[in-house]
Design an enzyme around this catalytic site. Structure first.
Site, PDB file in Angstrom:
ATOM      1  N   HIS A 284       0.825  -1.206   0.000  1.00  0.00           N
ATOM      2  CA  HIS A 284       0.000   0.000   0.000  1.00  0.00           C
ATOM      3  C   HIS A 284       0.864   1.264   0.000  1.00  0.00           C
ATOM      4  CE1 HIS A 284      -3.604  -2.397   0.803  1.00  0.00           C
ATOM      5  NE2 HIS A 284      -4.305  -1.300   0.617  1.00  0.00           N
TER       6      HIS A 284
ATOM      7  N   LYS B   9      -9.922  -8.086   7.909  1.00  0.00           N
ATOM      8  CA  LYS B   9     -10.564  -8.504   9.146  1.00  0.00           C
ATOM      9  C   LYS B   9     -10.700  -7.312  10.072  1.00  0.00           C
ATOM     10  CE  LYS B   9      -6.683  -9.711  12.137  1.00  0.00           C
ATOM     11  NZ  LYS B   9      -5.998 -10.702  12.953  1.00  0.00           N
TER      12      LYS B   9
END
Length: 500
Positions: A355, A421
């Site tokens: 990222h 998650k």
């Protein structure tokens, strides 16, 4: 004087790390089954079923329960009458050197490679050590001639949620603990065990909390006979109050946030109450053994009775099948929070390092190595594949770490959605709503089961990042739960979970 070969210590610890990578303690499985059977929340029940299926698959397949195979944490109680020697006649090595060799051997085992997670130079280059060394050693010198070892593989999702405070003598310990739970979020992958350490000094209180996690789950027995000590009273109070928060499995709501609460105490200064809490996640992994000089320890597969009746695979009749290759924003508008989807088609993977590189390229006006237009990104760093696997265990990592990158990617790349998650922060939820995106939650701690829904994997960018490289996965009925829909509704917000 008891003589023990250093080679036997290394072999025993290496074998133990391998064994616990795919074997839940039986008591944990039994407690999780009880929680599953009692659960009434549909999403939480589905998550716990996936955890149980994954546990059964892992113990049978000898593959890791979770892709975060943890840092090696070794607790040694060394009797002063124990004498080490070398079978090969080489000079004796330090305990730390032995722990490192055992860790290296376990994590690079070709028959069941474990993911190397440890990085060196944490304030600088942060380069992966490639073999998960150094192992973390805790040694206590005791009387006698016993060598007692506790081997733990502790994932980052639990340890990162540890908390410590020095309370005043008049403060209520239970109230302080309860206040911490919502801020801990769901990144520690509940349901699990919460350890509470009270007394001594800050570092000792935290160690008390950590070590308490590795005792058998017995809260039901305690509740049946009643508390006899202050510690037991606090265990019962915290167990009831934490589960009453209804954070639930994976933060999806429901009855079971903790399967047990452990409390351990030591004397402390009269002006303080040092208190630490450390959670243990759904990928609970530890084992105890002694060495007596007769050779390395042996670890036998437990009776499979604890896993009897658990399905071979996860299947939910009410789940909606989705082809991600042909999705549009109009289609995801109909998805609702709490809905279970089975995804098929091609998605991309990216974690923290990937990222950062993507966002840096965009800031410099440079082209990305792969188009994100209309794609889903899965926050995962998989275990290496073996024996014809498409990929090794590949469960989600905690999504909040990627929050700071979301607005940039959604606004500049055409990214359609994300899979991870736990909860998202308020700014990220607002960004998802603004761009009519979606966030899907996979079950943390169900990595081996999830990997079986991945039929192909290929590294397509940033290969030098190892497990953090961008992969393209091809999915077949990959289970997820809609956690934030395109209208900005969040399942975690509904249960009053918020990240720090």
């Amino acid at each position: 004087m008891r003589k023990i070969a250093q080679e036997d210590l290394v072999t025993s610890i290496a074998d133990a790390l391998q064994f616990i990578s795919y074997t839940h303690p039986v008591g944990f499985v039994q407690a999780l089954r009880r929680a599953y059977e009692a659960e009434v929340n549909t999403a939480a029940k589905s998550a716990m079923l996936q955890l149980l299926v994954n546990s059964r698959m892992s113990v049978l397949g000898h593959r890791p329960i979770c892709q975060d195979t943890g840092t090696a944490q070794i607790f040694i109680k060394l009797g002063i009458e124990v004498q080490f020697y070398r079978i090969d006649q080489k000079p004796l090595e330090s305990l730390q050197a032995l722990i490192n060799e055992a860790t290296r051997r376990a994590y690079t085992n070709s028959s069941n490679p474990l993911r190397a997670t440890t990085i060196a130079d944490p304030l600088g280059g942060r380069e992966n050590t490639k073999d998960n060394t150094p192992g973390q050693l805790f040694c206590e010198i005791s009387e006698g001639d016993l060598l007692e070892i506790l081997v733990v593989a502790k994932g980052g999702g639990g340890d990162v949620k540890a908390r410590f405070a020095t309370l005043n003598p008049s403060d209520n310990v239970a109230d302080w603990v309860i206040k911490q739970l919502p801020g801990m979020g769901a990144g520690w992958c509940p349901p699990g065990v919460l350890g509470v350490g009270i007394g001594a000094s800050p570092e000792q209180a935290t160690l008390l909390a950590k070590k308490s996690l590795f005792e058998p789950i017995d809260i039901d027995l305690l509740r049946a006979r009643g508390a006899k000590t202050s510690e037991e009273k606090l265990r019962i109070e915290l167990y009831d109050r934490i589960n009453a928060l209804q954070i639930g499995a994976q933060g999806l709501g429901g009855l079971a946030t903790v399967l047990d609460v452990k409390v351990s105490t030591l004397p402390c200064h009269a002006a303080t109450i040092p208190v630490a809490i450390v959670p243990n996640c759904a990928a609970t992994r530890y084992i105890r053994f002694n060495l007596d000089g007769a050779g390395p320890a042996r670890f036998e597969q437990p009776s499979l009775d604890a896993w009897e009746g658990i399905p071979d695979n996860f299947y939910l009749e009410t789940a909606m099948r989705v082809n991600v290759d042909s999705l549009s924003k109009n289609e995801i508008k109909d998805w609702k929070v709490g809905q279970t989807l089975l995804l098929s088609g091609k998605i991309l993977t990216a974690r923290d390092a990937a990222h950062k590189r993507l966002v840096d390229l965009l800031a410099k006006g440079k082209a990305l190595p792969v188009s994100l237009e209309g794609r889903f990104i899965y926050y995962v760093g998989p275990v290496d594949a073996i024996h014809g696997e498409a990929v090794g265990p590949a469960g989600p990592t905690t999504s909040t770490r990627m929050d700071k990158f979301v607005e940039t990617l959604l606004s500049q790349t055409g990214l359609l959605g994300m899979i991870g998650k736990a909860e998202r922060g308020p700014e990220t939820i607002a960004s998802i709503q603004k761009h009519q995106s979606v966030y899907l939650a996979a079950v943390g701690g169900a990595a081996y089961m999830l990997s079986k829904a991945i039929t192909h994997s290929e590294v397509i960018a940033f290969e030098d990042l190892g497990m953090e490289a961008i992969h393209e996965f091809e999915l077949k009925d990959f289970p997820v739960i809609v956690a934030v829909d395109s209208r900005g509704n969040s399942i975690h917000k509904a249960f009053k979970i918020h990240p720090d």
